[in-house]
Scaffold this motif. Sequence first.
Motif: not given
Length: 278
Positions: A24, A61, A65, A70
């Motif tokens: 990513y 996380s 994101e 994501t």
Amino acid sequence: MTHINTLDPGASPLDFYGFELRRYREAAGLTQRQLGDILNYTGSLIGQIETARKLPTLEFSERAEAALGTGGALSRLVELVMRSQLPAWFRQVAELEVRAVEICTFHTHLIHGLLQTRAYAQAVLGALDRTDLDDRTAVRLARQRIFEKEELPLFWAVISEAALCQEIGGPEVMRGQLAHLLSFENDPRINIQILPFSAGAHGGLQGSFDLFRFSSDPTIVYTEGYGSGHPTANPDTVKDCSLRYDHLRAAALSLKDSADLIRRVMEERYGEQGDSVA
């Protein structure tokens, strides 16, 4: 030291997380340092997570994101990562916690892990071993995400009064932990009863245990020893422990009286520690 170019995404959930984070990040055209600057972490930490040398947290996380778009993939994956870091003998129990529609627990000497604050959990886990303590604490607290599900389980905890009095981590940690228990006072899905010293002999004298009930599978009884867990669906054991739990709930204080006792112990035993909660 694992090199990022040889990282095997199939080796473990942690390796797969690192592989996906790298994918990513590179798709966004960012270096490790640039992504670190955006997330308010160091580029070195990004590299350690990408090479499976550092455990990602839920907070990391969520930030990643938001920056990389994501679509929730990293937050979903971090749950698997955290579960994979649990002791091997406990992983089945973590799966039971996720799948259960009702969890009934009885603890004699400490607060159940699903109800622990960070400071309390860290004190428990660090009693004899402080290695990787922050990571091990994060892994334990990650189990509490079951309370964030759309259909969270009915959770019932009977806790011995002794657990309120066992001073783990010091007065401030205990005050924060008991305040955390009180935060569930008006939540009909998370019920906490205290088994007082005055109850005398009771059905749980043989030790702590948990009951996991499911929508279609048999009920599981779980007991624990030093470095080992013992889940069983034996009908006789389930029947015996279910009866014991019914008697424990009957012998325990009501939900209101339990909250009053927690509040009294918090104030009288551990004193005022300001307005902060651990």
